[in-house]
Scaffold this motif. Structure first.
Motif, PDB file in Angstrom:
ATOM      1  N   TYR A  47     111.825  46.126  43.461  1.00 41.23           N
ATOM      2  CA  TYR A  47     110.877  45.887  44.539  1.00 41.23           C
ATOM      3  C   TYR A  47     110.774  44.393  44.810  1.00 41.23           C
ATOM      4  O   TYR A  47     110.924  43.572  43.903  1.00 41.23           O
ATOM      5  CB  TYR A  47     109.516  46.469  44.172  1.00 41.23           C
ATOM      6  CG  TYR A  47     109.568  47.955  43.968  1.00 41.23           C
ATOM      7  CD1 TYR A  47     109.691  48.816  45.051  1.00 41.23           C
ATOM      8  CD2 TYR A  47     109.534  48.503  42.686  1.00 41.23           C
ATOM      9  CE1 TYR A  47     109.761  50.190  44.871  1.00 41.23           C
ATOM     10  CE2 TYR A  47     109.604  49.877  42.496  1.00 41.23           C
ATOM     11  CZ  TYR A  47     109.726  50.709  43.599  1.00 41.23           C
ATOM     12  OH  TYR A  47     109.807  52.067  43.413  1.00 41.23           O
ATOM     13  N   PHE A  92     104.816  43.657  40.305  1.00 40.18           N
ATOM     14  CA  PHE A  92     104.789  45.085  40.620  1.00 40.18           C
ATOM     15  C   PHE A  92     103.378  45.599  40.384  1.00 40.18           C
ATOM     16  O   PHE A  92     102.842  45.480  39.281  1.00 40.18           O
ATOM     17  CB  PHE A  92     105.798  45.817  39.716  1.00 40.18           C
ATOM     18  CG  PHE A  92     105.747  47.313  39.811  1.00 40.18           C
ATOM     19  CD1 PHE A  92     106.352  47.973  40.862  1.00 40.18           C
ATOM     20  CD2 PHE A  92     105.094  48.061  38.835  1.00 40.18           C
ATOM     21  CE1 PHE A  92     106.319  49.358  40.943  1.00 40.18           C
ATOM     22  CE2 PHE A  92     105.053  49.448  38.903  1.00 40.18           C
ATOM     23  CZ  PHE A  92     105.670  50.096  39.962  1.00 40.18           C
ATOM     24  N   THR A 114     103.239  52.404  41.814  1.00 35.95           N
ATOM     25  CA  THR A 114     103.659  53.431  42.759  1.00 35.95           C
ATOM     26  C   THR A 114     102.555  54.482  42.836  1.00 35.95           C
ATOM     27  O   THR A 114     102.042  54.934  41.814  1.00 35.95           O
ATOM     28  CB  THR A 114     104.976  54.077  42.306  1.00 35.95           C
ATOM     29  OG1 THR A 114     106.000  53.078  42.307  1.00 35.95           O
ATOM     30  CG2 THR A 114     105.385  55.211  43.247  1.00 35.95           C
ATOM     31  N   GLU A 174     104.807  58.963  49.127  1.00 43.63           N
ATOM     32  CA  GLU A 174     104.769  58.062  47.987  1.00 43.63           C
ATOM     33  C   GLU A 174     105.011  56.642  48.474  1.00 43.63           C
ATOM     34  O   GLU A 174     105.859  56.415  49.336  1.00 43.63           O
ATOM     35  CB  GLU A 174     105.853  58.467  46.983  1.00 43.63           C
ATOM     36  CG  GLU A 174     105.750  57.777  45.654  1.00 43.63           C
ATOM     37  CD  GLU A 174     106.745  58.358  44.656  1.00 43.63           C
ATOM     38  OE1 GLU A 174     106.428  59.399  44.042  1.00 43.63           O
ATOM     39  OE2 GLU A 174     107.838  57.779  44.518  1.00 43.63           O
ATOM     40  N   THR A 214     104.904  52.256  47.152  1.00 45.90           N
ATOM     41  CA  THR A 214     104.826  51.292  46.051  1.00 45.90           C
ATOM     42  C   THR A 214     104.355  49.951  46.587  1.00 45.90           C
ATOM     43  O   THR A 214     104.878  49.451  47.591  1.00 45.90           O
ATOM     44  CB  THR A 214     106.202  51.123  45.380  1.00 45.90           C
ATOM     45  OG1 THR A 214     106.620  52.392  44.864  1.00 45.90           O
ATOM     46  CG2 THR A 214     106.149  50.109  44.252  1.00 45.90           C
ATOM     47  N   SER A 239     103.940  45.880  45.901  1.00 46.75           N
ATOM     48  CA  SER A 239     104.397  44.726  45.120  1.00 46.75           C
ATOM     49  C   SER A 239     104.031  43.476  45.899  1.00 46.75           C
ATOM     50  O   SER A 239     103.733  43.538  47.094  1.00 46.75           O
ATOM     51  CB  SER A 239     105.913  44.804  44.863  1.00 46.75           C
ATOM     52  OG  SER A 239     106.634  44.830  46.090  1.00 46.75           O
ATOM     53  N   ARG A 248      97.654  56.370  41.401  1.00 49.74           N
ATOM     54  CA  ARG A 248      98.823  55.747  40.791  1.00 49.74           C
ATOM     55  C   ARG A 248      99.537  56.715  39.865  1.00 49.74           C
ATOM     56  O   ARG A 248      98.911  57.393  39.049  1.00 49.74           O
ATOM     57  CB  ARG A 248      98.417  54.488  40.013  1.00 49.74           C
ATOM     58  CG  ARG A 248      99.631  53.747  39.469  1.00 49.74           C
ATOM     59  CD  ARG A 248      99.273  52.416  38.872  1.00 49.74           C
ATOM     60  NE  ARG A 248     100.445  51.749  38.346  1.00 49.74           N
ATOM     61  CZ  ARG A 248     100.419  50.542  37.813  1.00 49.74           C
ATOM     62  NH1 ARG A 248      99.284  49.876  37.740  1.00 49.74           N
ATOM     63  NH2 ARG A 248     101.522  49.992  37.354  1.00 49.74           N
TER      64      ARG A 248
END
Length: 199
Positions: A28, A33, A36, A69, A71, A73, A197
């Protein structure tokens, strides 16, 4: 009922192919991070003005929900960040516990023929991130979030990773008709979003 969010409909083909071709752990952007999340987006009829019967809109289940979904970062030296969905990195702004990711892309209306080649959708995902201790105070449910931040330690980096467990907010898709003549009106589709999460 059928509705289609931009996040699942206009990913660049190269990003989709790359995501399908790679079996290695994803990398990512940024140097931090956050996690997710498994998101559930529930249609908000009171703030939705688009016609849900349009054939271009994708499936939402009978309860008016779709799942995706994403994520988060970022770079730890400022507010620059990203939301990654299906291998595609979208810009995101971080302001304390708030995250705001906006994307505008062409969204053709096939039911209108060639008159809608320049129509677009502008999508905004705005969420508040909560640490594990804050999420516990909300019973890990965004229905308990009234806009106030629970009085507990905020999300932060730890030795075992970033302490963030829950994301609460809204997803909004605004249809911009451009020169579209069969459906020339700007309209909005709104969802209430909860992300838990998973990694």
């Amino acid at each position: 009922m059928r509705l289609k969010p931009l996040l699942l409909s206009v990913l660049p083909a190269a990003a989709v192919v790359a995501a399908m071709a790679c079996n290695t752990d994803p990398v990512y952007p940024g140097n931090q991070f956050l996690g997710t999340f498994q998101f559930e987006a529930r249609l908000d009829p009171a703030n939705t003005t688009c016609d849900a019967s349009m054939p271009e809109f994708a499936q939402v289940d009978d309860a008016g929900v779709f799942r995706f979904e994403g994520t988060f970062s970022r770079n730890d030296d400022g507010g620059t960040g990203w939301l990654t969905v299906q291998g595609y990195n979208r810009d995101a702004k971080f302001d304390g516990q708030q995250v705001d990711s906006m994307l505008r892309a062409t969204s053709l209306r096939s039911s209108c023929g060639s008159t809608c080649k320049d129509s677009q959708i502008e999508e905004s995902l705005k969420v508040t991130l909560f640490s594990d201790s804050q999420a516990r105070l909300l019973n890990r449910d965004c229905n308990g979030f009234d806009g106030g931040i629970p009085d507990a330690s905020p999300p932060a980096p730890t030795e075992s990773g970033y302490d963030v467990a829950l994301a609460c907010g809204a997803l909004t898709d605004v249809f911009l008709p451009g020169s579209c003549t069969c459906n020339p009106t700007t309209c909005r589709t709104a969802y209430k979003v909860q992300g838990v999460r998973r990694d």
